[in-house]
Design a protein around this motif. Structure first.
Motif, PDB file in Angstrom:
ATOM      1  N   ASN A 103       0.606   4.911 -15.578  1.00  0.00           N
ATOM      2  CA  ASN A 103      -0.171   6.030 -16.114  1.00  0.00           C
ATOM      3  C   ASN A 103      -0.084   7.286 -15.256  1.00  0.00           C
ATOM      4  OD1 ASN A 103      -1.819   5.355 -18.623  1.00  0.00           O
ATOM      5  ND2 ASN A 103      -2.185   3.541 -17.361  1.00  0.00           N
ATOM      6  N   TYR A 104       0.667   7.229 -14.170  1.00  0.00           N
ATOM      7  CA  TYR A 104       0.706   8.358 -13.248  1.00  0.00           C
ATOM      8  C   TYR A 104       1.501   9.507 -13.864  1.00  0.00           C
ATOM      9  CZ  TYR A 104       1.378  10.959  -8.895  1.00  0.00           C
ATOM     10  OH  TYR A 104       1.385  11.934  -7.923  1.00  0.00           O
ATOM     11  N   PRO A 105       0.894  10.662 -14.090  1.00  0.00           N
ATOM     12  CA  PRO A 105       1.574  11.729 -14.842  1.00  0.00           C
ATOM     13  C   PRO A 105       2.724  12.390 -14.094  1.00  0.00           C
ATOM     14  CG  PRO A 105      -0.556  12.488 -14.029  1.00  0.00           C
ATOM     15  CD  PRO A 105      -0.496  11.019 -13.758  1.00  0.00           C
ATOM     16  N   ASN A 106       2.787  12.240 -12.773  1.00  0.00           N
ATOM     17  CA  ASN A 106       3.857  12.868 -12.004  1.00  0.00           C
ATOM     18  C   ASN A 106       5.031  11.922 -11.738  1.00  0.00           C
ATOM     19  OD1 ASN A 106       2.520  15.382 -11.751  1.00  0.00           O
ATOM     20  ND2 ASN A 106       1.256  14.543 -10.114  1.00  0.00           N
ATOM     21  N   GLY A 144       0.777  -1.232   0.000  1.00  0.00           N
ATOM     22  CA  GLY A 144       0.000   0.000   0.000  1.00  0.00           C
ATOM     23  C   GLY A 144       0.805   1.276   0.000  1.00  0.00           C
ATOM     24  N   GLU A 145       2.138   1.179   0.105  1.00  0.00           N
ATOM     25  CA  GLU A 145       2.918   2.411   0.183  1.00  0.00           C
ATOM     26  C   GLU A 145       2.900   3.184  -1.131  1.00  0.00           C
ATOM     27  OE1 GLU A 145       6.878   3.073   2.434  1.00  0.00           O
ATOM     28  OE2 GLU A 145       7.422   3.069   0.315  1.00  0.00           O
ATOM     29  N   TRP A 146       2.764   2.483  -2.253  1.00  0.00           N
ATOM     30  CA  TRP A 146       2.759   3.190  -3.536  1.00  0.00           C
ATOM     31  C   TRP A 146       1.604   4.176  -3.606  1.00  0.00           C
ATOM     32  CZ3 TRP A 146      -1.340   2.643  -6.978  1.00  0.00           C
ATOM     33  CH2 TRP A 146      -2.198   1.565  -6.756  1.00  0.00           C
ATOM     34  N   GLN A 147       0.476   3.846  -3.007  1.00  0.00           N
ATOM     35  CA  GLN A 147      -0.659   4.767  -3.015  1.00  0.00           C
ATOM     36  C   GLN A 147      -0.395   5.982  -2.128  1.00  0.00           C
ATOM     37  OE1 GLN A 147      -2.500   1.254  -1.885  1.00  0.00           O
ATOM     38  NE2 GLN A 147      -4.152   1.346  -3.407  1.00  0.00           N
ATOM     39  N   LYS A 148       0.205   5.749  -0.966  1.00  0.00           N
ATOM     40  CA  LYS A 148       0.560   6.864  -0.084  1.00  0.00           C
ATOM     41  C   LYS A 148       1.599   7.765  -0.751  1.00  0.00           C
ATOM     42  CE  LYS A 148      -0.303   4.113   4.078  1.00  0.00           C
ATOM     43  NZ  LYS A 148       0.329   3.435   5.242  1.00  0.00           N
ATOM     44  N   HIS A 149       2.507   7.139  -1.479  1.00  0.00           N
ATOM     45  CA  HIS A 149       3.536   7.895  -2.194  1.00  0.00           C
ATOM     46  C   HIS A 149       2.886   8.795  -3.253  1.00  0.00           C
ATOM     47  CE1 HIS A 149       7.688   7.684  -4.429  1.00  0.00           C
ATOM     48  NE2 HIS A 149       7.355   8.914  -4.099  1.00  0.00           N
ATOM     49  N   MET A 150       1.945   8.252  -4.003  1.00  0.00           N
ATOM     50  CA  MET A 150       1.237   9.059  -5.002  1.00  0.00           C
ATOM     51  C   MET A 150       0.521  10.240  -4.339  1.00  0.00           C
ATOM     52  SD  MET A 150      -0.652   6.732  -7.827  1.00  0.00           S
ATOM     53  CE  MET A 150       0.223   5.731  -9.015  1.00  0.00           C
ATOM     54  N   ASP A 151      -0.112   9.985  -3.212  1.00  0.00           N
ATOM     55  CA  ASP A 151      -0.809  11.071  -2.503  1.00  0.00           C
ATOM     56  C   ASP A 151       0.161  12.185  -2.132  1.00  0.00           C
ATOM     57  OD1 ASP A 151      -3.187   9.691  -2.664  1.00  0.00           O
ATOM     58  OD2 ASP A 151      -3.075   8.865  -0.639  1.00  0.00           O
ATOM     59  N   ARG A 152       1.350  11.793  -1.688  1.00  0.00           N
ATOM     60  CA  ARG A 152       2.368  12.769  -1.315  1.00  0.00           C
ATOM     61  C   ARG A 152       2.811  13.582  -2.538  1.00  0.00           C
ATOM     62  NH1 ARG A 152       4.700  16.616   1.502  1.00  0.00           N
ATOM     63  NH2 ARG A 152       6.901  16.837   0.972  1.00  0.00           N
ATOM     64  N   VAL A 153       3.070  12.909  -3.657  1.00  0.00           N
ATOM     65  CA  VAL A 153       3.518  13.610  -4.858  1.00  0.00           C
ATOM     66  C   VAL A 153       2.411  14.513  -5.402  1.00  0.00           C
ATOM     67  CG1 VAL A 153       4.429  13.336  -7.203  1.00  0.00           C
ATOM     68  CG2 VAL A 153       5.190  11.793  -5.393  1.00  0.00           C
ATOM     69  N   ASN A 154       1.174  14.067  -5.299  1.00  0.00           N
ATOM     70  CA  ASN A 154       0.059  14.923  -5.726  1.00  0.00           C
ATOM     71  C   ASN A 154       0.058  16.250  -4.958  1.00  0.00           C
ATOM     72  OD1 ASN A 154      -0.937  13.095  -7.595  1.00  0.00           O
ATOM     73  ND2 ASN A 154      -2.381  12.169  -6.166  1.00  0.00           N
ATOM     74  N   GLU A 155       0.347  16.178  -3.661  1.00  0.00           N
ATOM     75  CA  GLU A 155       0.376  17.390  -2.831  1.00  0.00           C
ATOM     76  C   GLU A 155       1.466  18.348  -3.297  1.00  0.00           C
ATOM     77  OE1 GLU A 155       0.940  16.265   1.204  1.00  0.00           O
ATOM     78  OE2 GLU A 155      -0.898  15.055   1.318  1.00  0.00           O
ATOM     79  N   LEU A 208      -0.712   3.580 -27.532  1.00  0.00           N
ATOM     80  CA  LEU A 208       0.656   3.548 -28.048  1.00  0.00           C
ATOM     81  C   LEU A 208       1.241   4.952 -28.079  1.00  0.00           C
ATOM     82  CD1 LEU A 208       2.873   1.753 -29.205  1.00  0.00           C
ATOM     83  CD2 LEU A 208       1.843   2.043 -31.472  1.00  0.00           C
ATOM     84  N   GLU A 209       0.429   5.943 -28.424  1.00  0.00           N
ATOM     85  CA  GLU A 209       0.917   7.317 -28.458  1.00  0.00           C
ATOM     86  C   GLU A 209       1.368   7.783 -27.079  1.00  0.00           C
ATOM     87  OE1 GLU A 209      -1.742   6.948 -32.043  1.00  0.00           O
ATOM     88  OE2 GLU A 209      -1.767   6.236 -29.981  1.00  0.00           O
ATOM     89  N   GLN A 210       0.584   7.419 -26.058  1.00  0.00           N
ATOM     90  CA  GLN A 210       0.962   7.804 -24.697  1.00  0.00           C
ATOM     91  C   GLN A 210       2.237   7.093 -24.263  1.00  0.00           C
ATOM     92  OE1 GLN A 210       0.027  10.103 -22.820  1.00  0.00           O
ATOM     93  NE2 GLN A 210       0.602   9.591 -20.722  1.00  0.00           N
ATOM     94  N   ALA A 211       2.381   5.831 -24.613  1.00  0.00           N
ATOM     95  CA  ALA A 211       3.581   5.074 -24.238  1.00  0.00           C
ATOM     96  C   ALA A 211       4.829   5.674 -24.878  1.00  0.00           C
ATOM     97  CB  ALA A 211       3.425   3.616 -24.644  1.00  0.00           C
ATOM     98  N   VAL A 212       4.718   6.053 -26.158  1.00  0.00           N
ATOM     99  CA  VAL A 212       5.874   6.663 -26.830  1.00  0.00           C
ATOM    100  C   VAL A 212       6.238   7.978 -26.152  1.00  0.00           C
ATOM    101  CG1 VAL A 212       6.638   7.768 -28.965  1.00  0.00           C
ATOM    102  CG2 VAL A 212       5.550   5.519 -29.045  1.00  0.00           C
ATOM    103  N   ARG A 213       5.247   8.770 -25.811  1.00  0.00           N
ATOM    104  CA  ARG A 213       5.542  10.019 -25.091  1.00  0.00           C
ATOM    105  C   ARG A 213       6.269   9.734 -23.784  1.00  0.00           C
ATOM    106  NH1 ARG A 213       2.806  15.536 -23.795  1.00  0.00           N
ATOM    107  NH2 ARG A 213       3.527  15.839 -21.658  1.00  0.00           N
ATOM    108  N   ARG A 214       5.825   8.697 -23.069  1.00  0.00           N
ATOM    109  CA  ARG A 214       6.438   8.355 -21.785  1.00  0.00           C
ATOM    110  C   ARG A 214       7.907   7.962 -21.967  1.00  0.00           C
ATOM    111  NH1 ARG A 214       4.713   9.584 -17.223  1.00  0.00           N
ATOM    112  NH2 ARG A 214       4.196   7.666 -16.128  1.00  0.00           N
ATOM    113  N   LEU A 215       8.241   7.369 -23.105  1.00  0.00           N
ATOM    114  CA  LEU A 215       9.610   6.902 -23.350  1.00  0.00           C
ATOM    115  C   LEU A 215      10.506   7.980 -23.946  1.00  0.00           C
ATOM    116  CD1 LEU A 215       8.812   3.386 -24.875  1.00  0.00           C
ATOM    117  CD2 LEU A 215       9.686   3.854 -22.573  1.00  0.00           C
TER     118      LEU A 215
END
Length: 567
Positions: A428-431, A271-282, A468-475
């Motif tokens: 898919n997390y944009p941050n 569950g830490e990954w979710q808490k981590h996302m919450d922190r980065v969102n802040e 696929l377009e989103q994946a290429v952008r991510r890379l």
């Protein structure tokens, strides 16, 4: 216009995330010059028959610092579509270094990143300063290489053996700042630090960067603020961020992007990954650029008990891992040693720094291959399963097998990124930035080179977690823009012609196997790729269908301040 290269009949996915389209891409003097339906003459025309034409992939977290001196391709990242790699991560770089100190410097890289010393010992170190190291690399590269200035290297250069004993004086801080400034003025992409308490030298002492207090870290990072360029990278940044917001505070104080390891799902930290996302969102909502890296790879490592990193940090186990095989076997057969290991690693009566292994590690390590036929019934079973079947303690069942087979049993460990739904959200997390191949590190345990082909094959084609377009952008664009590589990461006229051509229907990483292609007879795991048709670096074809063309068009990637002042 006569083009140098004309890529015909491609499915162009330009890195922006916008929908792909069918067309051609023309290259002249290392730049993209035109896109669309083109018919001009060209020195080289390539019909890609509907394959995807995308920006070159950026492998944003690597440890090729030594390997690049004999392997200008930085294999095997190049096999998976990478046209640029970033080295010097986690505070570990091979410059600056004083004469006579090269071996000790290499030991830090060797032990943390599991690169054999006999291999590193073959590197001819003909540099001292960071600018000299960059110039040395710039003369002989296949892929592009961006460099980070390692805090461990800087601290050792200035403080010598005191670097693992105490905090720095004000005079030493100023010297370290001067070293960082010299490297940044020469075009380094940034500074790397470490807060990873699981990073030791071969003697079991924390690496130099971990001896620094916050005053020192902020003082070195302030050089980047003063110069208005560069990124800050941190190993072990997740724990530091979750504890007291260090990554966000560094970014806020300097105005520079901070990239750190890592956002991931782990059985060690449910569950830490979710808490981590919450922190980065802040912090992101406050306009702070502190971004974790994430990986599409399920982190696995294959090992035997002659050569493993799995149990580092345990007071009893750590020195055994450094001993000879004969000493290992004696220790593992000793009931007193086993009792200590049971107390430390099963009952957890001792805290292990760095959270280097799950408290229920025996549920996530299984027998991969046995040497004796009578033990084959254990293959595919976890260490816990084996212990229950024999009515033994975990430690006894494990080490009975290890001793009987003289350290040659193969084990597999997998603890991270094993939950598909968690991975869908993380990728898919944009941050967060996708990458973290660790290319060039842990060479005898696993290869993470295929993060890009795994994203495109497993997560896009098979599991359809993103377009696929989103994946290429991510890379491509995501890393290019964060790391200050503003002339790359997009297919646009005027941009540098770093290009990857791949088949979206077949692209994927292939099974690993051992190759003996390192200096001094060293071996490593190779992870080949399927579906990568070709890559172009600075307008020249580097790889075609998995083979090197012989061209060496790569350059050292330099920061925006350097490019502005040097043209």
């Amino acid at each position: 216009m006569a083009y140098d290269v004309l890529i015909k009949n491609g499915r162009i996915i330009d890195g922006s995330g916008m929908p792909g389209f069918h067309g051609d891409v023309a290259v002249k003097d290392g730049k993209i010059v035109e896109m669309g339906k083109l018919s001009g003459a060209a020195g080289q025309t390539i019909d890609v028959e509907g394959r995807v034409v995308s920006p070159g992939f950026i492998d944003n977290h690597c440890h090729y610092d030594a390997q690049v001196t004999w392997d200008p391709l930085c294999s095997f990242s190049c096999d998976h579509g990478a046209t640029s790699v970033v080295i010097g991560n986690c505070s570990l770089s091979l410059a600056p270094v004083k004469k006579g100190k090269e071996k000790r410097m290499a030991e830090f890289l060797s032990y943390v990143e599991a690169i054999p010393m006999e291999v590193l010992g073959t590197v001819e170190v003909d540099w001292e300063s960071f600018p000299q190291y960059m110039d040395r690399l710039d003369r002989h590269l296949g892929v592009n290489v961006g460099t980070l200035i390692g805090h461990t290297a800087v601290r050792y250069y200035v403080m010598d053996e005191e670097c693992q004993k105490r905090t720095a004086t004000d005079a030493e801080l100023k010297q370290m700042q001067d070293v960082v400034r010299d490297g940044m003025e020469a075009g380094a992409l940034g500074l790397s630090v470490s807060r990873n308490k699981g990073h030791y030298d071969p003697q079991g002492v924390h690496i130099p960067a971990l001896w620094a207090d916050e005053k020192e870290i902020f003082a070195l990072a302030d050089v980047l603020r003063e110069m208005g360029t560069g990124i800050i990278q941190s190993g072990g940044g997740r724990d530091a961020e979750m504890q007291d917001g260090l990554m966000a505070r560094l970014s806020e104080a300097t105005g520079r992007p901070v990239v750190y390891n890592n956002l991931g799902q782990s059985v060690r930290r449910p569950g830490e990954w979710q808490k981590h996302m919450d922190r980065v969102n802040e912090t992101a909502a406050q306009g702070i650029r502190a971004y974790p890296l994430c990986s599409p790879n399920t982190t696995t490592q294959l090992f035997n008990m002659s050569n493993t990193q799995a149990f580092r940090g345990s007071p009893t186990w750590h020195p055994i891992l450094l001993a000879s095989d004969e000493e290992k076997l004696r220790a593992y057969a000793d009931p007193a040693v086993r009792n200590k290991l049971h107390e430390e690693m099963v009952e957890w009566k001792v805290e292990i720094p760095g959270n280097t292994i799950s408290r229920s590690w025996y549920n996530y390590i299984w027998v991969e291959e046995t040497k004796l036929d009578k033990n084959k019934w254990m293959v595919g079973k976890t260490l816990n399963d084996d212990a229950k079947a024999q009515n033994k303690r975990i430690i006894d069942a494990f080490l009975d097998l290890v001793v009987e087979e003289k350290l040659e049993t193969s084990f597999m460990q997998a603890e991270s990124n094993v939950d598909p739904e968690a991975m869908r959200q993380i990728l898919n997390y944009p941050n967060a930035l996708i990458g973290l191949s660790d290319g060039g590190a842990h060479v005898q345990f696993h290869g993470g080179y295929g993060f890009s082909t795994r994203l495109l094959g497993e997560w896009v084609r098979e599991k359809q977690v993103m377009s696929l377009e989103q994946a290429v952008r991510r890379l491509t664009f995501d890393s290019a823009s964060t790391f200050g590589l503003y002339d790359r990461g997009l297919l646009r006229p005027g941009m540098t012609a770093d290009i990857t051509i791949f088949d979206p229907e077949t692209v994927k990483p292939l099974p690993e196997f051992i190759v003996h292609d390192f200096p001094a007879g060293g071996w490593r795991f190779k992870e080949p790729a399927a579906g990568i048709y070709a890559t172009f670096v600075n307008g020249q074809m580097l790889m075609k269908e998995g083979n090197h063309t012989g061209n060496l068009p790569g350059r050292v990637l330099r920061n925006s301040r350097y490019q502005t002042t040097h043209g």
